[in-house]
Scaffold this motif. Structure first.
Motif, PDB file in Angstrom:
ATOM      1  N   PRO A  21       0.775  -1.381   0.231  1.00  0.00           N
ATOM      2  CA  PRO A  21      -0.180   0.099   0.002  1.00  0.00           C
ATOM      3  C   PRO A  21       0.731   1.306  -0.107  1.00  0.00           C
ATOM      4  O   PRO A  21       0.244   2.371   0.157  1.00  0.00           O
ATOM      5  N   PHE A  22       1.993   1.165  -0.186  1.00  0.00           N
ATOM      6  CA  PHE A  22       3.046   2.334  -0.238  1.00  0.00           C
ATOM      7  C   PHE A  22       4.313   2.119  -1.141  1.00  0.00           C
ATOM      8  O   PHE A  22       4.424   0.895  -1.531  1.00  0.00           O
ATOM      9  N   THR A  23       4.878   3.186  -1.625  1.00  0.00           N
ATOM     10  CA  THR A  23       6.056   2.992  -2.372  1.00  0.00           C
ATOM     11  C   THR A  23       7.159   3.732  -1.306  1.00  0.00           C
ATOM     12  O   THR A  23       6.909   4.368  -0.401  1.00  0.00           O
ATOM     13  N   PHE A  24       8.467   3.350  -1.732  1.00  0.00           N
ATOM     14  CA  PHE A  24       9.592   4.024  -1.037  1.00  0.00           C
ATOM     15  C   PHE A  24      10.731   4.143  -1.804  1.00  0.00           C
ATOM     16  O   PHE A  24      10.701   3.983  -3.036  1.00  0.00           O
ATOM     17  N   VAL A  25      11.623   4.917  -1.231  1.00  0.00           N
ATOM     18  CA  VAL A  25      12.938   5.342  -2.061  1.00  0.00           C
ATOM     19  C   VAL A  25      14.055   4.371  -1.579  1.00  0.00           C
ATOM     20  O   VAL A  25      14.086   4.235  -0.477  1.00  0.00           O
ATOM     21  N   PRO A  51      12.973  -0.954  -4.278  1.00  0.00           N
ATOM     22  CA  PRO A  51      11.630  -0.391  -4.477  1.00  0.00           C
ATOM     23  C   PRO A  51      11.146  -1.048  -5.634  1.00  0.00           C
ATOM     24  O   PRO A  51       9.693  -0.710  -5.659  1.00  0.00           O
ATOM     25  N   ASN A  52      11.739  -1.354  -6.500  1.00  0.00           N
ATOM     26  CA  ASN A  52      11.249  -2.216  -7.601  1.00  0.00           C
ATOM     27  C   ASN A  52      10.457  -3.347  -7.379  1.00  0.00           C
ATOM     28  O   ASN A  52       9.419  -3.679  -8.114  1.00  0.00           O
ATOM     29  N   GLY A  90      12.750   8.666   6.064  1.00  0.00           N
ATOM     30  CA  GLY A  90      14.165   8.862   5.928  1.00  0.00           C
ATOM     31  C   GLY A  90      14.739   9.583   4.853  1.00  0.00           C
ATOM     32  O   GLY A  90      14.105   9.533   3.562  1.00  0.00           O
ATOM     33  N   LYS A  91      15.796  10.028   4.875  1.00  0.00           N
ATOM     34  CA  LYS A  91      16.252  10.967   3.770  1.00  0.00           C
ATOM     35  C   LYS A  91      17.805  10.400   3.455  1.00  0.00           C
ATOM     36  O   LYS A  91      18.419  11.225   2.680  1.00  0.00           O
ATOM     37  N   PHE A  92      18.105   9.434   3.800  1.00  0.00           N
ATOM     38  CA  PHE A  92      19.388   8.831   3.281  1.00  0.00           C
ATOM     39  C   PHE A  92      19.029   7.832   2.051  1.00  0.00           C
ATOM     40  O   PHE A  92      19.391   6.666   1.815  1.00  0.00           O
ATOM     41  N   THR A  93      18.851   8.481   1.142  1.00  0.00           N
ATOM     42  CA  THR A  93      18.289   7.950  -0.107  1.00  0.00           C
ATOM     43  C   THR A  93      19.398   8.392  -1.436  1.00  0.00           C
ATOM     44  O   THR A  93      19.871   9.339  -1.505  1.00  0.00           O
ATOM     45  N   PHE A  94      19.235   7.360  -2.396  1.00  0.00           N
ATOM     46  CA  PHE A  94      19.705   7.670  -3.582  1.00  0.00           C
ATOM     47  C   PHE A  94      19.256   6.934  -4.548  1.00  0.00           C
ATOM     48  O   PHE A  94      19.194   5.570  -4.561  1.00  0.00           O
ATOM     49  N   THR A  95      18.702   7.497  -5.671  1.00  0.00           N
ATOM     50  CA  THR A  95      18.145   7.164  -6.850  1.00  0.00           C
ATOM     51  C   THR A  95      18.845   7.187  -8.189  1.00  0.00           C
ATOM     52  O   THR A  95      18.510   6.428  -9.294  1.00  0.00           O
ATOM     53  N   GLY A  96      20.001   7.704  -8.186  1.00  0.00           N
ATOM     54  CA  GLY A  96      20.702   7.800  -9.218  1.00  0.00           C
ATOM     55  C   GLY A  96      20.596   9.329  -9.904  1.00  0.00           C
ATOM     56  O   GLY A  96      21.692   9.578 -10.703  1.00  0.00           O
ATOM     57  N   LYS A  97      19.782   9.965  -9.543  1.00  0.00           N
ATOM     58  CA  LYS A  97      19.649  11.350 -10.020  1.00  0.00           C
ATOM     59  C   LYS A  97      20.385  12.304  -9.464  1.00  0.00           C
ATOM     60  O   LYS A  97      20.554  13.469  -9.909  1.00  0.00           O
ATOM     61  N   LEU A 121      19.661   0.278  -8.136  1.00  0.00           N
ATOM     62  CA  LEU A 121      20.449   0.904  -9.395  1.00  0.00           C
ATOM     63  C   LEU A 121      20.716  -0.046 -10.498  1.00  0.00           C
ATOM     64  O   LEU A 121      20.870  -0.112 -11.542  1.00  0.00           O
ATOM     65  N   THR A 122      21.089  -1.331 -10.065  1.00  0.00           N
ATOM     66  CA  THR A 122      21.490  -2.528 -10.692  1.00  0.00           C
ATOM     67  C   THR A 122      20.373  -2.868 -11.702  1.00  0.00           C
ATOM     68  O   THR A 122      20.462  -3.091 -12.694  1.00  0.00           O
ATOM     69  N   GLU A 123      19.176  -2.969 -11.009  1.00  0.00           N
ATOM     70  CA  GLU A 123      17.842  -3.315 -11.846  1.00  0.00           C
ATOM     71  C   GLU A 123      17.553  -2.098 -12.723  1.00  0.00           C
ATOM     72  O   GLU A 123      16.937  -2.515 -13.839  1.00  0.00           O
TER      73      GLU A 123
END
Length: 343
Positions: A21-25, A51-52, A90-97, A121-123
């Motif tokens: 019921p939620f998404t995350f980073v 998250p994928n 949390g803000k300890f996040t990294f998406t590649g952007k 990142l691999t996926e």
């Protein structure tokens, strides 16, 4: 089982829905709550899955010998049990952007958010370099030892280095010893120009921060994640839990409990700063403000301030609406004047 003391728990939606019921980073965590011994206890655990994956979320948890919640999860949790959770946070996040390369430095169970980031990142076939550097005591303590090589085979841009601080008596053939300045700069070319994330035991994190300071790397190049680093003020041996010195600071009123007291300005012991936080005062008075991380990131200790002014060193768990409506973090809030809170 990841190691003799670490397990990964896969959480599914409690409804008949297929998807969460939620998404995350990648890099975020969940707050989970359990009733143990008649008390509600909250803890924050980083998500280790990607998250994928929309059908489940993984929490990788170490069983602490004196940890009430981790022992409850490890010893008593069964397939089919319902779990109360909040977040993701949390803000300890990294998406590649955020940057074109990333250095992931971790120790012990601090590897968990790094796995979420690396899997994601691999996926996504992210083209940047990922420098994955992990430190643990022995090969038996190597979390995700069977999963990291799988990621390496899938991602030629994932550069993994694992070092053991106490490998004697084992057949470990990799790097040995703790992370040093010379070793780190050799592993990561142009370290000062890269974005770095750090998560691990406090001593390990302090050591890496000192290395970065010595290299003159700006502090904003290093993002850190810490849970439980700030502990309650310990009682002096042979005394009761409540300090006996008179409090001389601003008056805090807990309106729902009809209790008030002045904060202490002369704390000399333990890991807390010299000025008492609202959470610490609430513990003295038995107010019952819920908390988990004690470092300003999980948001469980949010409380409304109805009057007064406070300092908060960390405000990561507060959004713009919280700030606009005078919501504060009790673990971080240190009164600058007389304060009233709805607790």
């Amino acid at each position: 089982m990841e190691t003799p003391t670490v397990k990964t728990f896969r959480l599914l939606p409690s409804s008949d829905d297929r998807f969460l019921p939620f998404t995350f980073v990648p890099g975020q965590f969940l707050n989970v709550a359990f009733w143990i011994g008649g008390a509600k206890m909250n803890r924050s655990y980083s998500i280790s899955s990607s998250p994928n994956e929309r059908e489940f979320v993984d929490l990788t948890i170490r069983r602490e010998p004196r940890g009430a919640v981790s022992r409850h999860i490890d010893d008593l949790l069964k397939v089919g049990d319902l779990i109360e959770s909040g977040g993701p946070v949390g803000k300890f996040t990294f998406t590649g952007k955020e940057a074109d390369s990333i250095v992931l430095l971790s120790g012990g169970v601090g590897i968990t958010p790094m796995m979420s980031i690396s899997r994601y990142l691999t996926e996504r076939s992210w083209p940047g370099d990922i420098f994955f550097i992990y430190s643990c005591r022995t090969p038996a303590d190597f979390i995700f030892a069977d999963k990291i090589p799988v990621l390496q085979r899938l991602n030629p841009k994932l550069h993994v280095t694992v070092t053991m601080s106490k490998p004697d008596g084992t057949d470990w053939k990799g790097a040995r010893g703790r992370i040093t300045k010379e070793w780190l700069t050799q592993l990561v070319p142009d370290l000062a120009s890269r974005r770095c994330h750090l998560c691990g035991p406090p001593a390990m994190m302090d050591s890496v921060k000192a290395i970065f300071a010595e290299l003159g790397i700006p502090s904003d190049h290093l993002k850190t994640e810490t849970f439980g680093a700030v502990k309650p003020i310990p009682a002096i041996a042979g005394t009761t839990a409540k300090p006996t010195a008179p409090a001389t600071g601003p008056l805090v009123t807990f309106s729902k409990n009809s209790k008030s007291a002045k904060v202490r300005m002369d704390l000399k012991v333990g890991d807390s700063p010299p000025r008492q936080s609202i959470l610490e005062l609430s513990e003295e008075l038995g107010i019952g403000i819920e908390f988990s991380c004690r470092v300003g990131t999980c948001g469980i200790c949010k409380v409304k301030m109805t009057s007064g002014d406070v300092d908060m060193e960390v405000q990561d768990a507060l959004d713009a609406n919280d700030k606009a409506t005078n919501i504060i973090l009790a673990c971080q809030a240190k009164p600058k004047s007389d304060v009233a809170v709805a607790a």
